[in-house]
Enzyme design. Structure first.
Site, PDB file in Angstrom:
ATOM      1  N   VAL A  49       0.839  -1.204   0.000  1.00 27.48           N
ATOM      2  CA  VAL A  49       0.000   0.000   0.000  1.00 27.48           C
ATOM      3  C   VAL A  49       0.878   1.260   0.000  1.00 27.48           C
ATOM      4  O   VAL A  49       0.383   2.367   0.193  1.00 27.48           O
ATOM      5  CB  VAL A  49      -0.953   0.013   1.230  1.00 27.48           C
ATOM      6  N   ALA A  91      15.652  -8.697  -2.662  1.00 25.52           N
ATOM      7  CA  ALA A  91      15.072  -8.285  -3.949  1.00 25.52           C
ATOM      8  C   ALA A  91      15.989  -7.307  -4.678  1.00 25.52           C
ATOM      9  O   ALA A  91      16.184  -7.418  -5.891  1.00 25.52           O
ATOM     10  CB  ALA A  91      13.703  -7.647  -3.696  1.00 25.52           C
ATOM     11  N   HIS A 129      -4.368  -4.148  -2.513  1.00 21.77           N
ATOM     12  CA  HIS A 129      -4.784  -3.833  -1.136  1.00 21.77           C
ATOM     13  C   HIS A 129      -4.933  -2.337  -0.883  1.00 21.77           C
ATOM     14  O   HIS A 129      -4.939  -1.895   0.260  1.00 21.77           O
ATOM     15  CB  HIS A 129      -3.798  -4.453  -0.133  1.00 21.77           C
TER      16      HIS A 129
HETATM   17  P1  OAD Z   1       4.775 -10.695   4.563  1.00 19.20           P
HETATM   18  O1  OAD Z   1       5.307  -9.913   5.693  1.00 19.20           O
HETATM   19  O2  OAD Z   1       3.778 -11.763   4.860  1.00 19.20           O
HETATM   20  O3  OAD Z   1       5.973 -11.384   3.776  1.00 19.20           O
HETATM   21  C1  OAD Z   1       7.092 -10.655   3.382  1.00 19.20           C
HETATM   22  C2  OAD Z   1       8.005 -11.582   2.623  1.00 19.20           C
HETATM   23  O4  OAD Z   1       9.117 -10.831   2.165  1.00 19.20           O
HETATM   24  C3  OAD Z   1       8.554 -12.750   3.442  1.00 19.20           C
HETATM   25  O5  OAD Z   1       8.366 -13.958   2.725  1.00 19.20           O
HETATM   26  C4  OAD Z   1      10.044 -12.407   3.609  1.00 19.20           C
HETATM   27  O6  OAD Z   1      10.863 -13.576   3.631  1.00 19.20           O
HETATM   28  C5  OAD Z   1      10.301 -11.597   2.359  1.00 19.20           C
HETATM   29  N1  OAD Z   1      11.400 -10.615   2.457  1.00 19.20           N
HETATM   30  C6  OAD Z   1      11.782  -9.854   3.499  1.00 19.20           C
HETATM   31  N2  OAD Z   1      12.786  -9.018   3.168  1.00 19.20           N
HETATM   32  C7  OAD Z   1      13.055  -9.259   1.858  1.00 19.20           C
HETATM   33  C8  OAD Z   1      13.978  -8.706   0.905  1.00 19.20           C
HETATM   34  N3  OAD Z   1      14.824  -7.745   1.249  1.00 19.20           N
HETATM   35  N4  OAD Z   1      13.958  -9.196  -0.345  1.00 19.20           N
HETATM   36  C9  OAD Z   1      13.106 -10.187  -0.703  1.00 19.20           C
HETATM   37  N5  OAD Z   1      12.205 -10.740   0.131  1.00 19.20           N
HETATM   38  C10 OAD Z   1      12.180 -10.278   1.398  1.00 19.20           C
HETATM   39  O7  OAD Z   1       4.216  -9.636   3.496  1.00 19.20           O
HETATM   40  P2  OAD Z   1       3.185  -9.870   2.298  1.00 19.20           P
HETATM   41  O8  OAD Z   1       3.375 -11.207   1.685  1.00 19.20           O
HETATM   42  O9  OAD Z   1       3.271  -8.691   1.433  1.00 19.20           O
HETATM   43  O10 OAD Z   1      -2.375  -7.280   3.864  1.00 19.20           O
HETATM   44  O11 OAD Z   1       1.828  -9.855   3.092  1.00 19.20           O
HETATM   45  C11 OAD Z   1       0.627  -9.932   2.392  1.00 19.20           C
HETATM   46  C12 OAD Z   1      -0.430  -9.124   3.059  1.00 19.20           C
HETATM   47  O12 OAD Z   1      -0.526  -9.495   4.449  1.00 19.20           O
HETATM   48  C13 OAD Z   1      -0.155  -7.622   3.130  1.00 19.20           C
HETATM   49  O13 OAD Z   1      -0.493  -6.955   1.951  1.00 19.20           O
HETATM   50  C14 OAD Z   1      -1.008  -7.198   4.280  1.00 19.20           C
HETATM   51  C15 OAD Z   1      -0.625  -8.281   5.252  1.00 19.20           C
HETATM   52  O14 OAD Z   1      -1.480  -8.499   6.308  1.00 19.20           O
HETATM   53  C16 OAD Z   1      -3.305  -6.460   4.349  1.00 19.20           C
HETATM   54  O15 OAD Z   1      -3.042  -5.598   5.172  1.00 19.20           O
HETATM   55  C17 OAD Z   1      -4.671  -6.711   3.792  1.00 19.20           C
END
Ligand code: OAD
Length: 260
Positions: free
Chosen positions: A105, A233, A121
């Site tokens: 977001v 990333a 989202h």
């Molecule tokens: P998460 O916090 O669930 O996952 C983040 C991911 O990024 C994890 O798998 C980490 O291993 C990875 N990660 C962390 N640092 C990184 C980096 N530097 N490079 C590559 N990968 C890295 O976040 P989302 O999957 O985005 O929704 O979560 C999905 C949704 O859950 C969000 O949009 C939000 C949340 O609750 C709502 O608020 C509706």
């Protein structure tokens, strides 16, 4: 295969693809200083979803919800896109990446310069009236919370999707259409456990397409990934873009040599 070999393979698949779609999550913005949600330092290890990110929480205590969103807005308004975001701009400019579907977001894909971005989202830089749906763009976090609608003076809410809410119809349809057309999904920095976003790469797989995943650890998508790049990333994407550009330049050079 060593790391360079994996980057090379991923880059070649990207160059050979006809229709690559990106799916991004909080991990791509982590290096811009924006906290992710899960994991030991994630937001959901410190805060309770049901108190801050549901419609019921907002009805109960809009000021508390806004206080949390204002804090997150302060972090996001001070953040800048990182090398990972900019690499995705390059991939779009090169005609390889057709669109990004993001769960973030923070608006950083737009700020970096990507043209086609679908925000599943919502966007924390916007507010929406709970009565008349009027939308407000914030250039900075609102001073007084909860902020009021300038049109009908009811409460504004953050224009984001909360738990228990549906994804906006237009965004959801566009995302499904794009992933149905894709022959390659580039999945970056998402745990892949929030639906329907986490399901999108599975559409590509079911249609016989390929999945390249970049993540610092395994996710709910890794089991279907054809290539898993275990790195940040910004590092992985910068290397991919460099490899592709070098290869395109040497092709151009070869072509001009042949013309002489
Ligand atoms: P998460 O916090 O669930 O996952 C983040 C991911 O990024 C994890 O798998 C980490 O291993 C990875 N990660 C962390 N640092 C990184 C980096 N530097 N490079 C590559 N990968 C890295 O976040 P989302 O999957 O985005 O929704 O979560 C999905 C949704 O859950 C969000 O949009 C939000 C949340 O609750 C709502 O608020 C509706």
């Amino acid at each position: 295969m060593d790391f360079e070999g994996i980057i090379e393979k991923a880059s070649n698949l990207l160059m050979d693809s006809n229709f690559t779609i990106g799916l991004t999550g909080a991990g791509i913005s982590a290096e811009s200083g924006i906290p992710t949600f899960r994991g030991k330092n994630g937001l959901w290890s410190k805060f309770k979803v049901e108190e801050l990110a549901t419609p019921e929480a907002f009805n109960r205590n809009p000021k508390l919800v806004w206080k949390w969103y204002k804090w997150r807005m302060e972090i996001i308004f001070n953040a800048r896109p990182n090398a990972g975001h900019y690499a995705l701009v390059e991939l779009e400019r090169l005609g390889i990446l057709k669109c990004i579907v993001t769960q973030n977001v923070d608006g950083l894909h737009h700020l970096a310069g990507n043209k086609c971005v679908i925000e599943l989202h919502g966007n924390i830089r916007r507010g929406r009236c709970i009565k008349c749906n009027y939308k407000v763009i914030f250039n900075e976090p609102p001073e007084n919370i909860p902020p009021k609608c300038p049109k009908c003076f009811n409460l504004l809410r953050p224009d984001v999707v909360w738990f228990g809410e549906a994804i906006p119809k237009n965004e959801l349809e566009r995302a499904f259409n794009l992933f149905s057309k894709a022959d390659l999904a580039l999945v970056i920095g998402t745990s892949g456990i929030v639906q329907p976003a986490g399901y999108l790469p599975y559409i590509v797989k079911e249609n016989g397409g390929l999945i390249i995943e970049i993540n610092v650890e395994k996710s709910a998508i890794t089991s279907i990934a054809d290539i898993f790049i275990k790195d940040k990333a910004s590092i992985a994407l910068s290397k991919i873009v460099k490899y592709i550009k070098d290869k395109l330049t040497s092709k151009l050079y070869d072509a001009s040599e042949n013309e002489l």
